[in-house]
Design a protein around this motif. Structure first.
Motif, PDB file in Angstrom:
ATOM      1  N   GLY A 240      60.409 -57.939  95.684  1.00 33.20           N
ATOM      2  CA  GLY A 240      59.908 -59.068  94.886  1.00 33.20           C
ATOM      3  C   GLY A 240      59.780 -60.366  95.650  1.00 33.20           C
ATOM      4  O   GLY A 240      59.663 -61.444  95.059  1.00 33.20           O
ATOM      5  N   ILE A 241      59.813 -60.300  96.989  1.00 36.59           N
ATOM      6  CA  ILE A 241      59.724 -61.534  97.787  1.00 36.59           C
ATOM      7  C   ILE A 241      58.287 -62.047  97.841  1.00 36.59           C
ATOM      8  O   ILE A 241      58.055 -63.238  98.013  1.00 36.59           O
ATOM      9  CB  ILE A 241      60.291 -61.284  99.203  1.00 36.59           C
ATOM     10  N   LEU A 242      57.338 -61.136  97.709  1.00 36.86           N
ATOM     11  CA  LEU A 242      55.935 -61.548  97.651  1.00 36.86           C
ATOM     12  C   LEU A 242      55.174 -60.558  96.768  1.00 36.86           C
ATOM     13  O   LEU A 242      55.682 -59.459  96.483  1.00 36.86           O
ATOM     14  CB  LEU A 242      55.309 -61.634  99.044  1.00 36.86           C
ATOM     15  N   ASP A 243      53.991 -60.957  96.336  1.00 38.91           N
ATOM     16  CA  ASP A 243      53.194 -60.075  95.476  1.00 38.91           C
ATOM     17  C   ASP A 243      52.359 -59.095  96.297  1.00 38.91           C
ATOM     18  O   ASP A 243      52.218 -57.935  95.944  1.00 38.91           O
ATOM     19  CB  ASP A 243      52.245 -60.901  94.599  1.00 38.91           C
TER      20      ASP A 243
ATOM     21  N   ALA B  36      59.912 -61.699 108.611  1.00 38.42           N
ATOM     22  CA  ALA B  36      59.104 -60.491 108.875  1.00 38.42           C
ATOM     23  C   ALA B  36      58.507 -60.531 110.283  1.00 38.42           C
ATOM     24  O   ALA B  36      58.172 -59.490 110.850  1.00 38.42           O
ATOM     25  CB  ALA B  36      57.996 -60.361 107.838  1.00 38.42           C
ATOM     26  N   ALA B  37      58.370 -61.719 110.833  1.00 32.88           N
ATOM     27  CA  ALA B  37      57.764 -61.835 112.168  1.00 32.88           C
ATOM     28  C   ALA B  37      58.796 -61.682 113.288  1.00 32.88           C
ATOM     29  O   ALA B  37      58.419 -61.593 114.459  1.00 32.88           O
ATOM     30  CB  ALA B  37      57.068 -63.187 112.296  1.00 32.88           C
TER      31      ALA B  37
ATOM     32  N   GLN C  10      52.214 -53.111 111.672  1.00 39.79           N
ATOM     33  CA  GLN C  10      53.675 -53.185 111.801  1.00 39.79           C
ATOM     34  C   GLN C  10      54.222 -54.279 110.886  1.00 39.79           C
ATOM     35  O   GLN C  10      55.248 -54.104 110.222  1.00 39.79           O
ATOM     36  CB  GLN C  10      54.048 -53.489 113.248  1.00 39.79           C
ATOM     37  N   LEU C  11      53.513 -55.385 110.865  1.00 39.79           N
ATOM     38  CA  LEU C  11      53.929 -56.484 109.989  1.00 39.79           C
ATOM     39  C   LEU C  11      53.786 -56.045 108.529  1.00 39.79           C
ATOM     40  O   LEU C  11      54.664 -56.316 107.701  1.00 39.79           O
ATOM     41  CB  LEU C  11      53.055 -57.714 110.273  1.00 39.79           C
TER      42      LEU C  11
ATOM     43  N   LEU D   1      58.101 -53.552 102.317  1.00 42.62           N
ATOM     44  CA  LEU D   1      59.496 -53.504 101.870  1.00 42.62           C
ATOM     45  C   LEU D   1      59.863 -54.784 101.127  1.00 42.62           C
ATOM     46  O   LEU D   1      60.575 -54.761 100.124  1.00 42.62           O
ATOM     47  CB  LEU D   1      60.426 -53.309 103.081  1.00 42.62           C
ATOM     48  N   MET D   2      59.351 -55.901 101.640  1.00 42.60           N
ATOM     49  CA  MET D   2      59.642 -57.186 100.987  1.00 42.60           C
ATOM     50  C   MET D   2      58.968 -57.258  99.617  1.00 42.60           C
ATOM     51  O   MET D   2      59.516 -57.821  98.671  1.00 42.60           O
ATOM     52  CB  MET D   2      59.157 -58.348 101.860  1.00 42.60           C
TER      53      MET D   2
END
Lengths: 199, 755
Positions: free
Chosen positions: B504-507, B593-594, B492-493, B499-500
């Motif tokens: 471009g929020i994370l690789d 996200a959490a 789920q996470l 989506l993140m």
């Protein structure tokens, strides 16, 4: 390694095509165009998969492998990665950002195109029999790939055919036809394909 | 029993106690002190969220035990030989855990384990396509791969996975070090000039244990590195470098402070005995502090040791005030101790009060430092009160001219005819405070206090550039009743992180569920896979002419604990419960996200620590307010309303002005400044009390205060020279605060007498 082995195999084969020339086959600014006929023999399947199409090699820019029959598909290997297009859609893509190891492979390919044998000799031991070169995988290659042996036959300065033998018994036979070297640049469509833009 | 006999009995009893303390402490020193430099040990223990605290501790311990070295050379065989020798040497020395470093066989083993369960293993993008009923795209890809020169066309694989879904699954597995490939069974990269092989290991002991650091560095320095180049990336090297610097500073600053103090005492008293007895009192204090720490703490932190080493600055005050009475014609030692007893006892009580306030703050490191200091101060005070009168044979003497000059300097401002000067200086101080107040900045960022070795940082940066290895400094911690729930929560996470990633929020992110999905997802994937084969495989057969067999009868599910993944370093131990975001661009948004995911919490240690420092800065300032109120009450009780307030105001003004003056130097207010202010107040109260105990500007008292201030500056103030930012701020705060306290202290002298 399992992700990149087939690609490495392919690039190594095409590296061999040019490294076997006494002089570099094509130079910077030139491109090689031709047709290919590939028979892919797979263990457990009775008849080979046959395909044919065109090939374009442009040093410094990449390679475009265009299958016409039995099913139109394009594979473009550029500086930014490998892209596969089917029916004008990109169906597969690996970028050098994802796998920077592709850069090493591309460099290997570039070295081969310019006649620099040093890159390939790290992986193959070379033996000549007439106009056929036999390349065996070096046991100390350091990379765990499925390639066993290559047979490259030359004719009139060009590579006429390549036979590729794998550890599991699979075999690819590729014949090259109508090869020409020109000073022309790749077309804009070819450049777009190399940059990952679908036709 | 007479008063003298009681005092004699107490002195001998104290000597017996001291002998016991020295025996116990000496034995421990001889056998090696349990020194540590673990940052976690300094963190607050008052964490309401015990689960987060536990997760944090587990993960930090897990990550800090990793050891990564990249060995490079132009010649591949040289680099390979060196990395093999390094691994063998470290393992034989018992410094890293024995591991199977053959990554080639590990990767193959993983593929072998996963392959029979391939029907339930889908890449995120393939699963998305199937959920969107875009089977045509997968068909086109499969056909393209069949005829592609680069396609994965192994006949054994093709007959069992005609759509290439398993290969696609493997391709999309997270890769925290993208630039590495497997060569000769080792992780390898080539930068065009050199071959680099990576050694990954797990340390056998805590990297923060000073003893282990010494063992490790002994091996590391002896290891023949030439001609290869070695790049390091491990907490151990940073910890060793920081601990080494702390020990060096403790030794250098402590020694420098001690030498200056010795020179000052010899110069002022022109006798050896005051120096000898002062050292006797200080050493007793130090040993007593050390023994208390050994009794109440299982290990001693190097920072607490550094803090404790500054004890000398306060403990020496009692000695100096005592010997300064030799300038006031008190020939008998009993008369001397009687003269200073009230001052040093009251001063000791208020200082102990200040240090006890530090012990109330739930920072174990501060508690240890406070315990060291309180015990040391009491021991030194007892030594002065009980033994100095017995060992002192110093004759009364005239003060040296420099003391008379200093007395005049300290008292200059407080002469009755200096009213204008006082007003002028008060206005100047007010002006500076106002200007400083406008520039006052509060900054609790932990990064401001980090003093990482530039060499190690450069090596780490080069290693990361070569390997693509990301620094993991935050994670999600997932709690669940069983493994299935754990994997479902990770998925789920993961859906949110996907989506993140698109934004471009994370690789990427690393979690065990990406390798072994939950049983629920595996079942769902099997259903989607079977639907694809039933509906689309005939088309693939028709185009290729190959007789593929339907593979949809596989329903076995892979359990995470059967996968062998837990034997991999990236998923060992506590990491089973963690999800690691890679290449985070926006830490705050990642944390979102959490939100609303029960059992999932985002833990960002640097941000969390900065927030905690901010919280405890508030707490330190509250402690200061409480200490000031309590001290004020005591002072009013002893000196009356007017006397009490005039004794309280000098240290209070010094304490309040110090951060404003620091702001003029562009030093922001932070946790360590606040803690130093508590000490400034305690020390300032001492000076004010010494003055308040006198009705005249007595040379003995002023000499005592002046000497006390100088020695305090030698020990505390010299910390401003430290290369460690937190210690430097601490020292600078004390330097300014003590200087102000010294010159404001005579205000506490009885007004009518001072005039």
């Amino acid at each position: 390694m399992m992700r990149t082995a087939p690609l490495l195999l392919f690039l190594a084969v095409f590296g061999v095509i040019t490294v076997l020339q006494a002089e570099p086959l094509i130079k910077e600014g030139e491109i090689l165009r031709g047709r290919f006929l590939m028979d892919r023999h797979l263990q457990g399947f009775n008849k080979p998969l046959r395909s044919e199409g065109t090939i374009v090699i442009a040093p410094g820019k990449g390679l475009v492998w265009k299958t016409e029959k039995p099913f139109p598909a394009i594979v473009a290997i550029g500086v930014q990665g490998i892209h596969q297009y089917v029916n004008n859609d990109k169906t597969f893509s690996i970028t050098t950002n994802q796998f920077p190891f592709l850069n090493t492979l591309r460099q290997l390919f570039e070295q081969a195109l310019t006649g620099n044998e040093a890159g390939l000799e790290r992986y193959f031991s070379l033996q000549q029999e007439g106009n056929t070169a036999i390349l065996d995988k070096r046991p100390d290659a350091g990379i765990d790939w499925p390639l066993k042996k290559l047979l490259v036959r030359r004719n009139q300065g060009f590579v006429e055919s390549v036979a590729l033998f794998k550890e599991n018994g699979d075999r690819d036979e590729i014949h090259f036809l109508e090869q020409t070297i020109t000073l022309a640049s790749p077309t804009s469509e070819e450049l777009q394909l190399l940059n990952g833009v679908a036709p | 029993m007479t008063k003298t006999r009681r005092r004699t009995g107490a002195a001998w009893l104290w000597l017996m106690v001291l002998l016991s303390i020295w025996s116990y402490g000496g034995w421990h020193v001889a056998n090696g002190l349990p020194l540590d430099s673990d940052l976690l040990y300094l963190l607050p223990s008052e964490e309401h969220d015990l689960q987060a605290q536990r997760a944090w501790e587990l993960m930090m311990a897990e990550l800090s035990s990793r050891f990564t070295v990249l060995v490079g050379h132009e010649q591949e065989e040289v680099a390979l030989r060196t990395v093999q020798q390094l691994q063998e040497g470290l393992q034989n020395a018992g410094l890293i855990v024995q591991v199977d470093q053959d990554w080639s066989s590990s990767a193959k083993q993983l593929a072998k384990v996963l392959f029979p369960y391939r029907m339930g293993l889908l890449s995120e993008s393939d699963r998305h396509l199937l959920l969107q009923h875009q089977k045509e795209t997968l068909l086109n890809r499969a056909i393209g791969q069949l005829y592609s020169p680069t396609g994965i066309v192994d006949s054994r694989l093709l007959s069992k996975d005609p759509f290439g879904l398993f290969a696609s699954f493997l391709l999309q597995l997270p890769n925290p070090a993208k630039r590495l490939t497997i060569r000769n069974g080792w992780l390898h990269t080539h930068d065009g000039a050199q071959h680099w092989f990576m050694l990954n290991g797990r340390l056998t002991q805590s990297p923060y244990s000073i003893r282990f650091q010494e063992q490790f560095m002994h091996f590391w320095q002896a290891f023949p590195k030439e001609p290869a180049a070695l790049l390091r990336f491990a907490a151990l090297f940073y910890a060793q470098s920081a601990a080494s610097q702390a020990m060096h500073e403790a030794s250098t600053i402590g020694t420098l402070g001690m030498i200056l103090t010795i020179i000052l005492i010899l110069m002022v008293f022109r006798a050896i005995r005051p120096l000898g007895l002062t050292i006797f009192a200080i050493l007793n204090g130090m040993m007593c502090g050390l023994v208390i720490c050994l009794l109440f703490f299982d290990r001693i932190h190097t920072a607490a040791l550094l803090f404790g080493s500054t004890l000398v600055g306060v403990a020496v005050d009692y000695c100096l005030l005592y010997f300064a009475t030799s300038f006031s014609h008190h020939p008998h030692p009993e008369a001397r101790i009687k003269k200073v007893f009230a001052g040093i006892s009251f001063g000791m009580l208020t200082t102990v009060l200040g240090y006890t306030c530090l012990a109330v703050a739930p920072f174990p490191g501060l508690r240890q430092g406070a315990a060291f200091s309180v015990a040391g101060l009491l021991a030194s005070w007892l030594t002065v009160v009980l033994w100095f009168p017995r060992l002192d044979n110093l004759a009364s003497r005239n003060p040296p001219s420099i003391l008379l000059w200093l007395r005049d300097l300290i008292m200059w401002l407080w002469q009755t005819d200096r009213h204008r000067a006082r007003v002028g200086l008060a206005l100047a101080l007010l002006l500076l405070a106002v200007v400083g107040g406008r520039q006052l900045e509060v900054n609790d960022s932990i990064r401001r206090y980090q003093q990482l070795s530039a060499t190690l940082q450069a090596e780490q940066k080069q290693l990361q550039q070569l390997t693509g290895l990301s620094e993991i400094n935050q994670f999600f911690w997932i709690s669940a009743d069983n493994d299935e729930q754990l994997l479902q929560l990770q998925e789920q996470l993961g859906d949110r992180l996907r989506l993140m990633r698109a934004s471009g929020i994370l690789d990427d992110w690393l979690s065990i569920a990406r390798f072994v999905p939950s049983a629920q997802r595996q079942s769902d994937n099997q259903r989607l896979n079977a639907q694809l084969q039933e509906s689309t495989l005939p088309q693939l057969q028709a185009i290729s002419g190959l007789p593929f067999a339907v593979q949809s009868n596989q329903t076995d599910l892979l359990a995470a604990d059967q996968s062998g993944l837990f034997a991999w370093p990236i998923f060992s131990g506590a990491k089973k419960q963690a999800v690691f975001p890679i290449g985070v661009q926006d830490s705050q948004r990642i944390g979102q996200a959490a939100n609303d995911l029960p059992g999932v919490m985002h833990i960002d240690p640097p941000s969390k620590l900065s927030a905690l420092l901010a919280r405890y800065r508030y707490r330190a300032l509250w402690l200061f307010a409480i200490a000031a109120t309590l001290t004020g009450g005591l002072l009013v009780w002893r000196y009356g309303w007017r006397g009490g307030l005039s004794t309280l105001l000098p240290p209070l003004l010094a304490t309040v002005s110090t951060p404003l003056l620091l702001a003029l130097l562009h030093i922001p207010m932070g946790f360590f400044t606040s803690i130093a202010l508590v000490l400034v107040f305690s020390i300032g109260v001492d000076y004010a009390i010494f003055c308040a105990e006198e009705s005249l500007p007595d040379i003995a008292m002023l000499a005592g205060i002046w000497l006390a201030a100088m020695t305090a500056l030698f020990s505390f103030g010299l910390l401003a020279l430290s290369q460690t930012p937190a210690v430097q701020e601490f020292g600078l705060t004390l330097f300014i605060g003590i200087t102000l306290s010294l010159f404001l202290a005579p205000w506490a002298m009885h007004r009518e007498s001072a005039s």
